[in-house]
Design a protein around this motif. Structure first.
Motif, PDB file in Angstrom:
ATOM      1  N   LEU A 318       0.822  -1.208   0.000  1.00  0.00           N
ATOM      2  CA  LEU A 318       0.000   0.000   0.000  1.00  0.00           C
ATOM      3  C   LEU A 318       0.856   1.259   0.000  1.00  0.00           C
ATOM      4  O   LEU A 318       0.457   2.289  -0.560  1.00  0.00           O
ATOM      5  CB  LEU A 318      -0.942   0.002   1.205  1.00  0.00           C
ATOM      6  CG  LEU A 318      -2.036  -1.066   1.188  1.00  0.00           C
ATOM      7  CD1 LEU A 318      -2.997  -0.870   2.361  1.00  0.00           C
ATOM      8  CD2 LEU A 318      -2.805  -1.045  -0.121  1.00  0.00           C
ATOM      9  N   PHE A 319       2.053   1.204   0.596  1.00  0.00           N
ATOM     10  CA  PHE A 319       2.941   2.360   0.561  1.00  0.00           C
ATOM     11  C   PHE A 319       3.471   2.610  -0.854  1.00  0.00           C
ATOM     12  O   PHE A 319       4.023   3.672  -1.128  1.00  0.00           O
ATOM     13  CB  PHE A 319       4.101   2.186   1.551  1.00  0.00           C
ATOM     14  CG  PHE A 319       3.771   2.701   2.927  1.00  0.00           C
ATOM     15  CD1 PHE A 319       3.768   4.066   3.184  1.00  0.00           C
ATOM     16  CD2 PHE A 319       3.444   1.838   3.959  1.00  0.00           C
ATOM     17  CE1 PHE A 319       3.460   4.559   4.436  1.00  0.00           C
ATOM     18  CE2 PHE A 319       3.130   2.319   5.222  1.00  0.00           C
ATOM     19  CZ  PHE A 319       3.132   3.681   5.463  1.00  0.00           C
ATOM     20  N   VAL A 320       3.268   1.639  -1.737  1.00  0.00           N
ATOM     21  CA  VAL A 320       3.626   1.819  -3.142  1.00  0.00           C
ATOM     22  C   VAL A 320       2.413   2.232  -3.969  1.00  0.00           C
ATOM     23  O   VAL A 320       2.483   3.162  -4.781  1.00  0.00           O
ATOM     24  CB  VAL A 320       4.240   0.524  -3.722  1.00  0.00           C
ATOM     25  CG1 VAL A 320       4.495   0.669  -5.220  1.00  0.00           C
ATOM     26  CG2 VAL A 320       5.529   0.174  -2.989  1.00  0.00           C
ATOM     27  N   SER A 321       1.268   1.570  -3.744  1.00  0.00           N
ATOM     28  CA  SER A 321       0.125   1.718  -4.652  1.00  0.00           C
ATOM     29  C   SER A 321      -0.924   2.725  -4.206  1.00  0.00           C
ATOM     30  O   SER A 321      -1.676   3.241  -5.035  1.00  0.00           O
ATOM     31  CB  SER A 321      -0.563   0.356  -4.822  1.00  0.00           C
ATOM     32  OG  SER A 321      -1.109  -0.089  -3.587  1.00  0.00           O
ATOM     33  N   ASN A 322      -1.004   3.008  -2.917  1.00  0.00           N
ATOM     34  CA  ASN A 322      -2.067   3.868  -2.392  1.00  0.00           C
ATOM     35  C   ASN A 322      -1.648   5.334  -2.494  1.00  0.00           C
ATOM     36  O   ASN A 322      -0.677   5.758  -1.858  1.00  0.00           O
ATOM     37  CB  ASN A 322      -2.368   3.484  -0.942  1.00  0.00           C
ATOM     38  CG  ASN A 322      -3.616   4.146  -0.410  1.00  0.00           C
ATOM     39  OD1 ASN A 322      -3.849   5.342  -0.602  1.00  0.00           O
ATOM     40  ND2 ASN A 322      -4.431   3.375   0.293  1.00  0.00           N
ATOM     41  N   ALA A 323      -2.382   6.118  -3.282  1.00  0.00           N
ATOM     42  CA  ALA A 323      -2.020   7.517  -3.505  1.00  0.00           C
ATOM     43  C   ALA A 323      -1.980   8.314  -2.208  1.00  0.00           C
ATOM     44  O   ALA A 323      -1.177   9.236  -2.059  1.00  0.00           O
ATOM     45  CB  ALA A 323      -3.003   8.153  -4.485  1.00  0.00           C
ATOM     46  N   GLY A 324      -2.832   7.957  -1.253  1.00  0.00           N
ATOM     47  CA  GLY A 324      -2.870   8.686   0.010  1.00  0.00           C
ATOM     48  C   GLY A 324      -1.632   8.525   0.862  1.00  0.00           C
ATOM     49  O   GLY A 324      -1.404   9.306   1.792  1.00  0.00           O
ATOM     50  N   LEU A 325      -0.808   7.516   0.554  1.00  0.00           N
ATOM     51  CA  LEU A 325       0.441   7.288   1.282  1.00  0.00           C
ATOM     52  C   LEU A 325       1.644   7.827   0.523  1.00  0.00           C
ATOM     53  O   LEU A 325       2.786   7.563   0.917  1.00  0.00           O
ATOM     54  CB  LEU A 325       0.626   5.789   1.550  1.00  0.00           C
ATOM     55  CG  LEU A 325      -0.424   5.126   2.444  1.00  0.00           C
ATOM     56  CD1 LEU A 325      -0.145   3.634   2.569  1.00  0.00           C
ATOM     57  CD2 LEU A 325      -0.455   5.775   3.826  1.00  0.00           C
TER      58      LEU A 325
END
Length: 381
Positions: A318-325
């Motif tokens: 998620l730290f790669v794919s989630n824009a919010g991160l």
């Protein structure tokens, strides 16, 4: 002369069709405002909106929209209008016509149980997917005992599931004071003589007793040492508390989702909580094991549903794919989580008051308050 009868499709059958990627054409006959706000999606469904009142003078406009080679499901709010339109379609010679039993009200309340995985010493964790509203509850099972996390209002389903598994519910926990749905945690705890846990910083106005869910406390399920470890993670609310289960799963509440992050504005304190949200996501979560499997309390889009309907993702991914991160600038982050947000959940202020125990709406009122999507995420696109 052979006649075709109208057929009902219930929410469970519809869910299975969506999760199995079966082709289905949906004719939604609610008014356009309701349809735009909230509709059935996912799988290989195709949907068109034609309001009921536009079809009272004749079904011909709908006949031109409906394919001949697909199963057709007519949908309305409670089922009455969809039955009438479905009957008209059958009288016009169409086949494979169904109506959604109970309408969107039933769709909003259906829960699909999905096994997430195994825990050590024979334990299991289950996710209950409220597919029509995007809410997720969890049951952690170990050695004859269970704990429920972010329990939804439909408590009889969880009680029956526990009985079928042969386990006793010993704890119910809310990761925060919810604003999009009415919590069933306290009621389920009372039904099972269990302990109800709530973050104390979210509980300053509640009218009932609870156990403080906060860092430093360990909640054991069964006697096999499957621990639930609270991690203070404010931002969506000031008390938001994530849970690490069995050193493998991160129950993130409404702080982090698969495709988005939590919004900080549902208690009217967005400006105050933006910094907390950023610190939780970019420091607290960054310092956790990146191999933890994130299990959120909500999903926003059908694309977040995985195999069998499961909603989950590895934290490091998620730290790669989630824009919010991946917003490096503090000012850009503030704008992203406070401006251009989706509408707030239906009746969210009344839902918060209900979850505090300050008002006690009846069952029909609770259903009406919860209608519509959850809208707890920022939904960066």
């Amino acid at each position: 002369m052979e006649t075709t009868t109208i057929k009902a499709m219930n929410a469970r059958e519809l869910t299975k069709k969506i999760l199995n990627n079966e082709e289905l054409f949906i004719l939604d006959v609610r008014n356009t405002t309701e349809f735009v706000s909230w509709q059935i999606e996912g799988g290989k469904t195709e949907i068109v909106n034609m309001p009921y009142f536009d079809l009272l003078d004749g079904i011909e406009p709908a006949l031109n929209q409906i394919p001949d080679d697909k199963n057709v499901l007519v949908v309305c709010s409670k089922e009455g209008s969809s039955i009438f339109i479905a009957e008209q379609l059958i009288e016009a010679g169409r086949t494979n016509i169904h109506y959604l039993e109970g309408g969107m009200k039933a769709w909003s309340e259906y829960l699909e149980p999905v096994k997430v995985g195994d825990l050590r010493d024979g334990g299991e964790i289950f996710q209950f997917v409220r597919i029509g509203k995007g809410c997720l509850s969890y049951m952690i099972v170990s050695n004859g005992e269970a704990a429920m996390v972010d329990t939804l209002r439909m408590t009889d389903i969880f009680k029956q599931f526990a009985e079928d598994k042969g386990v006793q519910i010993k704890h119910t926990l809310d990761t925060h004071l919810h604003a999009d749905h009415i919590s069933g945690g306290r009621h389920l705890a009372e039904m099972n003589h269990a302990t109800y846990w709530l973050p104390p910083k979210d509980a300053e106005e509640v009218t009932f007793e609870y156990e403080a869910l906060e860092e430093g406390k360990q909640i054991m399920v069964g006697n096999t040492k499957i621990f639930i470890k609270p991690v203070y993670s404010p931002g969506h609310t000031i008390g938001s508390t994530s849970l690490i289960v069995d050193d493998h799963y991160l129950l993130s509440g409404d702080i982090l989702f698969v495709d988005s992050i939590g919004r900080p504005d549902l208690a009217g304190k967005a400006a105050d909580w933006v910094a907390d949200l950023r610190k939780t996501l970019y420091e607290t979560y960054k310092n956790l094991s990146q191999d933890l499997i994130v299990l959120p309390a909500h999903f926003g889009k059908a694309t977040e549903l995985g195999e069998g309907g499961k909603v989950a993702a590895r934290l490091g991914d998620l730290f790669v794919s989630n824009a919010g991160l991946n917003i490096n600038n503090d000012d850009e982050f503030r704008v992203a989580v406070t401006e251009h947000l989706p509408p707030q959940p239906n009746a969210y202020q009344e839902i918060r008051q209900t979850n505090m125990g300050r008002i006690t709406p009846n069952e029909a009122e609770q259903r009406e308050m919860e209608m519509g999507p959850n809208r707890c995420a920022v939904h960066d696109k």
